[in-house]
Design a protein around this motif. Structure first.
Motif, PDB file in Angstrom:
ATOM      1  N   CYS A  41      41.940 -84.711 -71.139  1.00 26.64           N
ATOM      2  CA  CYS A  41      41.849 -83.311 -71.559  1.00 26.64           C
ATOM      3  C   CYS A  41      40.752 -82.450 -70.969  1.00 26.64           C
ATOM      4  CB  CYS A  41      41.832 -83.122 -73.114  1.00 26.64           C
ATOM      5  SG  CYS A  41      41.549 -81.622 -73.693  1.00 26.64           S
ATOM      6  N   THR A  42      41.087 -81.252 -70.307  1.00 21.60           N
ATOM      7  CA  THR A  42      40.082 -80.614 -69.840  1.00 21.60           C
ATOM      8  C   THR A  42      38.900 -80.215 -70.824  1.00 21.60           C
ATOM      9  OG1 THR A  42      41.706 -79.673 -68.243  1.00 21.60           O
ATOM     10  CG2 THR A  42      39.645 -78.468 -68.429  1.00 21.60           C
ATOM     11  N   ALA A  43      39.462 -79.789 -72.040  1.00 20.93           N
ATOM     12  CA  ALA A  43      38.324 -79.466 -73.005  1.00 20.93           C
ATOM     13  C   ALA A  43      37.682 -80.456 -73.546  1.00 20.93           C
ATOM     14  CB  ALA A  43      39.066 -78.765 -74.222  1.00 20.93           C
ATOM     15  N   CYS A  44      38.178 -81.646 -74.126  1.00 25.12           N
ATOM     16  CA  CYS A  44      37.426 -82.726 -74.819  1.00 25.12           C
ATOM     17  C   CYS A  44      37.184 -83.810 -74.076  1.00 25.12           C
ATOM     18  CB  CYS A  44      38.122 -83.021 -76.142  1.00 25.12           C
ATOM     19  SG  CYS A  44      39.723 -83.737 -75.915  1.00 25.12           S
ATOM     20  N   GLN A  45      37.759 -84.167 -72.777  1.00 27.82           N
ATOM     21  CA  GLN A  45      37.535 -85.176 -72.175  1.00 27.82           C
ATOM     22  C   GLN A  45      38.201 -86.572 -72.546  1.00 27.82           C
ATOM     23  OE1 GLN A  45      36.546 -84.750 -68.829  1.00 27.82           O
ATOM     24  NE2 GLN A  45      36.460 -82.542 -69.513  1.00 27.82           N
ATOM     25  N   LYS A  46      39.007 -86.478 -73.542  1.00 27.38           N
ATOM     26  CA  LYS A  46      39.618 -87.662 -74.058  1.00 27.38           C
ATOM     27  C   LYS A  46      41.036 -87.771 -73.472  1.00 27.38           C
ATOM     28  CE  LYS A  46      37.059 -87.379 -78.369  1.00 27.38           C
ATOM     29  NZ  LYS A  46      36.935 -87.042 -79.914  1.00 27.38           N
ATOM     30  N   CYS A  65      43.549 -78.479 -78.399  1.00 26.30           N
ATOM     31  CA  CYS A  65      42.010 -78.141 -77.538  1.00 26.30           C
ATOM     32  C   CYS A  65      42.375 -76.847 -76.531  1.00 26.30           C
ATOM     33  CB  CYS A  65      41.901 -79.278 -76.736  1.00 26.30           C
ATOM     34  SG  CYS A  65      41.331 -80.659 -77.575  1.00 26.30           S
ATOM     35  N   PHE A  66      43.672 -76.157 -76.576  1.00 32.30           N
ATOM     36  CA  PHE A  66      44.132 -75.209 -76.062  1.00 32.30           C
ATOM     37  C   PHE A  66      43.780 -73.839 -76.621  1.00 32.30           C
ATOM     38  CE2 PHE A  66      47.324 -72.347 -73.610  1.00 32.30           C
ATOM     39  CZ  PHE A  66      46.528 -72.211 -72.439  1.00 32.30           C
ATOM     40  N   CYS A  67      42.198 -73.600 -76.367  1.00 36.47           N
ATOM     41  CA  CYS A  67      41.903 -72.427 -77.250  1.00 36.47           C
ATOM     42  C   CYS A  67      41.036 -71.283 -76.594  1.00 36.47           C
ATOM     43  CB  CYS A  67      40.764 -72.985 -78.129  1.00 36.47           C
ATOM     44  SG  CYS A  67      41.420 -74.223 -79.369  1.00 36.47           S
ATOM     45  N   CYS A  68      41.022 -70.099 -77.046  1.00 39.89           N
ATOM     46  CA  CYS A  68      40.484 -69.202 -76.529  1.00 39.89           C
ATOM     47  C   CYS A  68      38.832 -69.226 -76.371  1.00 39.89           C
ATOM     48  CB  CYS A  68      40.759 -67.775 -77.293  1.00 39.89           C
ATOM     49  SG  CYS A  68      39.669 -66.269 -76.737  1.00 39.89           S
ATOM     50  N   LYS A  69      38.323 -68.980 -75.123  1.00 36.88           N
ATOM     51  CA  LYS A  69      37.035 -69.167 -74.843  1.00 36.88           C
ATOM     52  C   LYS A  69      36.112 -68.360 -75.730  1.00 36.88           C
ATOM     53  CE  LYS A  69      33.368 -69.245 -71.389  1.00 36.88           C
ATOM     54  NZ  LYS A  69      32.892 -68.680 -70.397  1.00 36.88           N
ATOM     55  N   HIS A  70      36.699 -67.155 -76.027  1.00 41.17           N
ATOM     56  CA  HIS A  70      35.714 -66.177 -76.811  1.00 41.17           C
ATOM     57  C   HIS A  70      35.840 -66.423 -78.408  1.00 41.17           C
ATOM     58  CE1 HIS A  70      33.836 -62.277 -77.136  1.00 41.17           C
ATOM     59  NE2 HIS A  70      34.628 -61.976 -78.017  1.00 41.17           N
ATOM     60  N   CYS A  71      37.030 -66.448 -78.892  1.00 42.27           N
ATOM     61  CA  CYS A  71      37.227 -66.571 -80.385  1.00 42.27           C
ATOM     62  C   CYS A  71      37.857 -67.791 -80.810  1.00 42.27           C
ATOM     63  CB  CYS A  71      37.956 -65.643 -80.918  1.00 42.27           C
ATOM     64  SG  CYS A  71      39.944 -65.844 -80.160  1.00 42.27           S
ATOM     65  N   TYR A  88      41.647 -67.335 -72.174  1.00 40.40           N
ATOM     66  CA  TYR A  88      41.394 -66.202 -73.196  1.00 40.40           C
ATOM     67  C   TYR A  88      42.809 -65.927 -73.886  1.00 40.40           C
ATOM     68  CZ  TYR A  88      37.148 -65.628 -70.652  1.00 40.40           C
ATOM     69  OH  TYR A  88      35.885 -65.955 -69.937  1.00 40.40           O
ATOM     70  N   CYS A  89      42.498 -65.433 -75.290  1.00 34.46           N
ATOM     71  CA  CYS A  89      43.956 -64.929 -75.703  1.00 34.46           C
ATOM     72  C   CYS A  89      44.148 -63.537 -75.161  1.00 34.46           C
ATOM     73  CB  CYS A  89      43.735 -64.738 -77.271  1.00 34.46           C
ATOM     74  SG  CYS A  89      42.109 -64.077 -77.862  1.00 34.46           S
ATOM     75  N   LYS A  90      45.243 -63.066 -75.196  1.00 39.06           N
ATOM     76  CA  LYS A  90      45.477 -61.633 -74.612  1.00 39.06           C
ATOM     77  C   LYS A  90      44.678 -60.491 -75.007  1.00 39.06           C
ATOM     78  CE  LYS A  90      49.875 -62.886 -72.324  1.00 39.06           C
ATOM     79  NZ  LYS A  90      51.343 -62.654 -72.380  1.00 39.06           N
TER      80      LYS A  90
END
Length: 128
Positions: A41-46, A65-71, A88-90
């Motif tokens: 996984c790109t976000a958590c490295q698992k 793990c697929f989450c918006c970087k801002h919120c 990001y979310c739209k």
């Protein structure tokens, strides 16, 4: 209806003879028992298993793990926007763009016009 001739037809090339004279079908070579390549996984490295795998812009994520970087809200393939490998979310993508009016400064990067100024200065000193 049909009568068999005296000689049996030879076994096809994909069948192999066993020691008792009968024929057995050779297994397909395309199936292998080799271990699959583990995806990370790109976000958590698992390790990402196939049931929880999500691919966005050639990056592999867990669904969670697929989450918006801002919120940090969970994103789906239909509700995200990506810029420079960040997701990001739209609504926040539009908000960050509108805050500065460009894709660089609003997202914390250097403006392109700064790069142009440096190039102009370098080209001006070389020609003089």
């Amino acid at each position: 209806m049909f009568q068999a001739t005296g000689a049996a037809s030879p076994a096809p090339a994909h069948e192999a003879k066993n020691s008792s004279g009968g024929s057995t079908v050779q297994r397909s070579k395309s199936f292998s028992l080799k271990a699959q390549v583990k995806e990370i996984c790109t976000a958590c490295q698992k390790t990402v298993y196939p049931m929880e795998r999500l691919v966005a812009d050639k990056f592999v994520f867990h669904n969670s793990c697929f989450c918006c970087k801002h919120c940090h809200t969970k994103l789906s393939l239909g509700s995200y926007a990506a810029l420079h490998g960040e997701f990001y979310c739209k609504p926040h993508f539009q908000q960050l763009f509108k805050s500065k009016g460009n894709y660089d400064e609003g997202f914390g990067r250097r403006q392109h016009k700064e790069l142009w100024v440096h190039k102009e200065v370098e080209s001006g000193t070389k020609s003089a």
